[in-house]
Design a protein around this motif. Structure first.
Motif, PDB file in Angstrom:
ATOM      1  N   ASP A 208      -5.165  -7.062   3.023  1.00  0.00           N
ATOM      2  CA  ASP A 208      -5.441  -7.096   1.573  1.00  0.00           C
ATOM      3  C   ASP A 208      -5.144  -8.557   0.941  1.00  0.00           C
ATOM      4  O   ASP A 208      -5.838  -9.134   0.312  1.00  0.00           O
TER       5      ASP A 208
ATOM      6  N   GLY B 191      -6.845   7.798  -1.402  1.00  0.00           N
ATOM      7  CA  GLY B 191      -7.617   6.814  -1.455  1.00  0.00           C
ATOM      8  C   GLY B 191      -8.436   6.541  -2.653  1.00  0.00           C
ATOM      9  O   GLY B 191      -8.617   5.625  -3.319  1.00  0.00           O
TER      10      GLY B 191
ATOM     11  N   PRO C 118       0.575  -1.339  -0.114  1.00  0.00           N
ATOM     12  CA  PRO C 118      -0.074  -0.071   0.131  1.00  0.00           C
ATOM     13  C   PRO C 118       0.875   1.293   0.092  1.00  0.00           C
ATOM     14  O   PRO C 118       0.900   2.096   0.994  1.00  0.00           O
TER      15      PRO C 118
ATOM     16  N   LYS D 265     -10.423   1.676   2.380  1.00  0.00           N
ATOM     17  CA  LYS D 265      -9.053   1.793   2.335  1.00  0.00           C
ATOM     18  C   LYS D 265      -8.389   2.640   3.167  1.00  0.00           C
ATOM     19  O   LYS D 265      -7.174   2.540   3.473  1.00  0.00           O
TER      20      LYS D 265
END
Length: 287
Positions: free
Chosen positions: A65, A178, A29, A151
């Motif tokens: 995730d 995001g 991320p 997110k």
């Protein structure tokens, strides 16, 4: 300010030969973690735990995730598929659990509580969205906005420890970054007809398509590649997503320009540009 090295720090926790050899893992991320680290390290009094906080959140997010990639379809699986599913479960649990250990060692009990609360809220948001999707009660815009919340929810755990003025722009930038991530992922997904079901394009057709198209989308024929490709072309799904991405990046850049710190602005300006870089070969959408 310390240099940004969170991905390198995370490697020792994320990279294991057995996991990488037998299952697919999500992307790191990067955008949200870089945003978080930049804000934590650029306070009036830079937080001594800016690297630790950024690292542990990257591990928690990566773990969630990884779990999201688990195939939920029932039925008999081949040995390779079963091993991949089992490793995703174990890997996701492992990545998520390391944040407890790292924060506990640093005596950061309050942050353990804050992040754990964030994880709980993310899971609630996912259940709500998946339920509404199953009931066909989601619009295309709601789909994007809810995924943006999913997110970014975890990262709100740090809003309270930021300088007051920084906290305001942090919240806005977090949401905008995001949104860039979600739209970029949907743009990439639009290149794969087999991933159309449940995507932004799917919900856009459910919003704007003909009754016959909607009927076919909810029937077995929805999986036909020719039908999917015809919808992608008719509704210019990629073109619409490209325009949404351009607008989202422009909003990020507009927010960054309001920052008082030139150093912070330079750091974050690169974030918006990074979303456009993969699309430069098809730059016509951004000229």
């Amino acid at each position: 300010m310390k240099s940004y090295r969170i991905p390198e720090m995370a490697k020792k926790y994320l990279e294991y030969d057995m996991i990488q050899a037998h299952t697919e893992l999500p992307e790191f991320p990067e955008s949200r973690i870089r945003l978080l680290f930049t804000f934590l390290a650029n306070q009036r009094t830079p937080l001594i735990h800016s690297e630790l906080y950024s690292l542990v959140v990257s591990l928690v997010q990566f773990g969630m995730d990884t779990h999201d990639m688990i195939d939920s379809e029932s039925g008999r699986l081949q040995e390779k598929e079963m091993r991949s599913r089992q490793l995703k479960v174990l890997a996701g649990d492992y990545y998520s659990s390391r944040f407890y250990q790292l924060l506990a060692q640093a005596g950061q009990v309050d942050m353990i509580r804050s992040i754990s609360k964030g994880v709980t809220e993310v899971n609630k948001l996912k259940v709500t969205l998946y339920t509404r999707m199953k009931q066909l009660k989601v619009t295309a815009e709601e789909y994007v906005s809810q995924y943006v919340r999913i997110k970014t929810e975890l990262f709100h755990a740090f809003t309270a420890i930021l300088d007051e003025k920084m906290a305001i722009i942090w919240t806005e930038l977090l949401h905008s970054v995001g949104r860039c991530e979600v739209v970029m992922e949907e743009l990439i997904r639009s290149e794969k007809p087999e991933a159309f079901d449940g995507s932004w394009g799917y919900w856009h057709v459910m919003d704007s398509g003909t009754d016959e198209e909607k009927r076919k989308l909810t029937s077995d024929s929805a999986s036909e590649a020719t039908f999917t490709l015809s919808l992608l072309a008719k509704y210019d799904v990629r073109g619409q997503l490209s325009e949404k991405l351009k607008q989202s990046v422009q909003h990020v850049q507009s927010l960054v320009s309001k920052l008082e710190s030139d150093k912070l602005a330079r750091e974050l300006q690169q974030l918006g540009e990074s979303f456009l870089r993969p699309l430069l070969p098809a730059a016509s959408a951004f000229e």
